[in-house]
Design an enzyme around this catalytic site. Sequence first.
Site, short mmCIF file in Angstrom:
data_model
loop_
_atom_site.label_atom_id
_atom_site.label_comp_id
_atom_site.label_asym_id
_atom_site.label_seq_id
_atom_site.Cartn_x
_atom_site.Cartn_y
_atom_site.Cartn_z
N GLY A 110 -2.51 -10.34 3.26
CA GLY A 110 -3.01 -9.00 3.58
C GLY A 110 -2.51 -7.92 2.64
N ASP A 111 -3.09 -6.77 2.76
CA ASP A 111 -2.66 -5.53 2.10
C ASP A 111 -3.37 -4.42 2.88
OD1 ASP A 111 -1.15 -4.60 -0.53
OD2 ASP A 111 -2.94 -3.38 -0.45
N GLN A 135 2.52 -7.47 -8.92
CA GLN A 135 2.85 -8.63 -8.08
C GLN A 135 3.60 -9.71 -8.87
OE1 GLN A 135 1.24 -8.29 -4.74
NE2 GLN A 135 2.94 -9.59 -4.18
N LYS A 160 -4.04 -10.45 -7.04
CA LYS A 160 -4.46 -9.48 -6.03
C LYS A 160 -5.97 -9.53 -5.93
CE LYS A 160 -2.42 -6.44 -3.37
NZ LYS A 160 -1.02 -6.43 -2.91
P1 NDP Z 1 -2.26 -0.74 6.28
O1 NDP Z 1 -3.71 -0.82 6.04
O2 NDP Z 1 -1.66 -1.46 7.42
O3 NDP Z 1 -1.80 0.78 6.38
C1 NDP Z 1 -2.03 1.68 5.35
C2 NDP Z 1 -1.57 3.05 5.76
O4 NDP Z 1 -1.58 3.91 4.64
C3 NDP Z 1 -2.48 3.70 6.79
O5 NDP Z 1 -1.75 4.55 7.61
C4 NDP Z 1 -3.46 4.47 5.91
O6 NDP Z 1 -4.06 5.58 6.56
C5 NDP Z 1 -2.56 4.93 4.80
N1 NDP Z 1 -3.35 5.05 3.56
C6 NDP Z 1 -4.05 4.08 2.96
N2 NDP Z 1 -4.72 4.54 1.89
C7 NDP Z 1 -4.43 5.84 1.84
C8 NDP Z 1 -4.80 6.88 0.96
N3 NDP Z 1 -5.63 6.65 -0.09
N4 NDP Z 1 -4.31 8.11 1.18
C9 NDP Z 1 -3.47 8.34 2.22
N5 NDP Z 1 -3.09 7.38 3.11
C10 NDP Z 1 -3.56 6.16 2.91
O7 NDP Z 1 -1.59 -1.22 4.90
P2 NDP Z 1 -0.10 -1.73 4.63
O8 NDP Z 1 0.86 -1.05 5.52
O9 NDP Z 1 -0.14 -3.21 4.61
O10 NDP Z 1 0.12 -1.27 3.11
C11 NDP Z 1 0.70 -0.01 2.79
C12 NDP Z 1 1.23 -0.05 1.36
O11 NDP Z 1 2.22 -1.07 1.25
C13 NDP Z 1 0.20 -0.40 0.29
O12 NDP Z 1 0.54 0.30 -0.91
C14 NDP Z 1 0.39 -1.89 0.06
O13 NDP Z 1 -0.03 -2.29 -1.22
C15 NDP Z 1 1.90 -1.97 0.20
N6 NDP Z 1 2.45 -3.29 0.54
C16 NDP Z 1 2.00 -4.00 1.62
C17 NDP Z 1 2.57 -5.21 1.94
C18 NDP Z 1 2.18 -5.99 3.14
O14 NDP Z 1 2.80 -7.03 3.40
N7 NDP Z 1 1.23 -5.56 3.93
C19 NDP Z 1 3.62 -5.80 1.09
C20 NDP Z 1 4.07 -4.94 0.03
C21 NDP Z 1 3.49 -3.75 -0.23
P3 NDP Z 1 -5.59 5.48 7.06
O15 NDP Z 1 -5.55 4.57 8.24
O16 NDP Z 1 -5.97 6.86 7.39
O17 NDP Z 1 -6.37 4.91 5.91
O1 2IT Z 2 1.84 -6.09 -2.14
C1 2IT Z 2 2.23 -7.11 -1.59
O2 2IT Z 2 3.28 -7.69 -1.92
C2 2IT Z 2 1.45 -7.65 -0.46
N1 2IT Z 2 0.45 -7.04 -0.09
C3 2IT Z 2 1.84 -8.94 0.19
C4 2IT Z 2 1.35 -10.11 -0.62
C5 2IT Z 2 1.55 -11.46 0.02
O3 2IT Z 2 1.06 -12.41 -0.60
O4 2IT Z 2 2.17 -11.59 1.06
#
Ligand code: NDP
Ligand code: 2IT
Length: 449
Positions: A165-166, A111, A126
């Site tokens: 969120g994450d 991050q 985080k």
């Molecule tokens: P969500 O919780 O909205 O969605 C996560 C998705 O990934 C779900 O479909 C989930 O499936 C799947 N998933 C999670 N863990 C696993 C695993 N161990 N194995 C297989 N599938 C998995 O999360 P986000 O969309 O917010 O985050 C997704 C990724 O993006 C993460 O790596 C996060 O760190 C990254 N990210 C998120 C940001 C944000 O703004 N939200 C910003 C930048 C990066 P299931 O429902 O079955 O668990």
């Molecule tokens: O991995 C990421 O950059 C996030 N989950 C978003 C972090 C944030 O502060 O919006």
Amino acid sequence: MNKYIKKVLNRLKEKNINESEYLQAVEEVLTSIEPVINNHPEYEKIALLERMIEPERIITFRVPYVNDKGQTIVHRGYRVQFSSLIGPYKGGLRFHQSVNQSIIKFLGFEQIFKNALTGLPIGGAKGGSDFDPKGKSDDEIMRFCQSFMTELQRHIGADVDVPAGDIGVGEREIGYLFGQYKRIKDRYEGGVLTGKGLSYGGSLVRKEATGFGLIYFMREMLANNNQTLEGKTVTISGAGNVAIYACQKALEYGANVVAMSDSTGCIYDKNGIDLQLVKQIKEVERGRISEYIESHTEAEYFEHTGEDSPIWNIKTDIALPCATQNEITLNSAKKLVENGVIAIGEGANMPCIKEATEYFLKNNILVAPAKAANAGGVAISAVEMSQNSMRYYMTFEEVDQKLNEIMTDIFKTCKTTSDKYNLGNNYVSAANIAAFTKLANAMVAQGIV
Ligand code: NDP
Ligand code: 2IT
């Protein structure tokens, strides 16, 4: 390898032997910034690398809550306040059963670099918990969030540390966390959390920002190689926040998204994914992706059984890992290359194991690295903080335009850095070097702290 980097890496391994994700993240950065370290022998005396990889503070705490059966369950909460070098600690919260200190440290470390690339004044952090939100009632989620915030509130603030969120933490959880923070502090402090609902201080486009931003970055990277998204086949792992909005923007640009997944399996719809249905299943019903084939009988479902996700066996031009860390193994990378993939866009954090990234680069596949390509989410979080300070809200078009500019600028930064260091299309190293250079300059300027 540069002697100073080698020494720091050896020490790191000795001290963090059980933290494989954290070691992986640090190793990737340190091995790619060698040309910069070679030019700055003075960094060793001021222990610049040692300070950059050591979190400023690690907080762990007990999170008890009462489930619907009346049983008390205890989870562990974390907040790693990694770096306040260029702004307040900033980064998401992850609720997932796999969460441990190594995962939160790797995410916090990444991050810092990602946030530096946005060009906005945000440090790196985080947090999260080993709590699994799947199958929990709304009441259980609320009680858990309230308990989590009852401890976290003493460590955060709009100018101190701003969570968001994450995985497992979206608008619903942020709402409960915000409500409890406000109740304990007895004041409205909009900028203490981002990803808030629109009715109480959230920003338009924050929900879409990571996925949209990923596609804006991909558009720039492809354009630089005389390609566009139009007509390209795309596969996207995950069906959460990042995956859904990456899919939406890819469709707008004329791509054909044929597969999405969750942790239990993937759907393949060669006619193109019906995104409205995915949204209904995932955002509204919080169901499983396998339900997709109940109404789309022509689509196929592949269960995720072994180590490799079945989605990477599907032939595609562009692969967007948007689920979690280390989801692309070397096997999967080989399969993707064999099937003619041209570009990888990392929506998730550290989705490729080290050998997979190396394999892609060796085979001239374009890789949009996570720290750059998924920075749109945190960038719009920073824009949400600005709006909270101004007490004024921007329109959807204004925020989207800002996101587009930020992602285009991040690509330019990667491109100029790769030109400067003769890295060709290795934007992975370029992003690390660009972020590191900015952070190192700030560290030198601020003295030994
Ligand atoms: P969500 O919780 O909205 O969605 C996560 C998705 O990934 C779900 O479909 C989930 O499936 C799947 N998933 C999670 N863990 C696993 C695993 N161990 N194995 C297989 N599938 C998995 O999360 P986000 O969309 O917010 O985050 C997704 C990724 O993006 C993460 O790596 C996060 O760190 C990254 N990210 C998120 C940001 C944000 O703004 N939200 C910003 C930048 C990066 P299931 O429902 O079955 O668990
Ligand atoms: O991995 C990421 O950059 C996030 N989950 C978003 C972090 C944030 O502060 O919006």
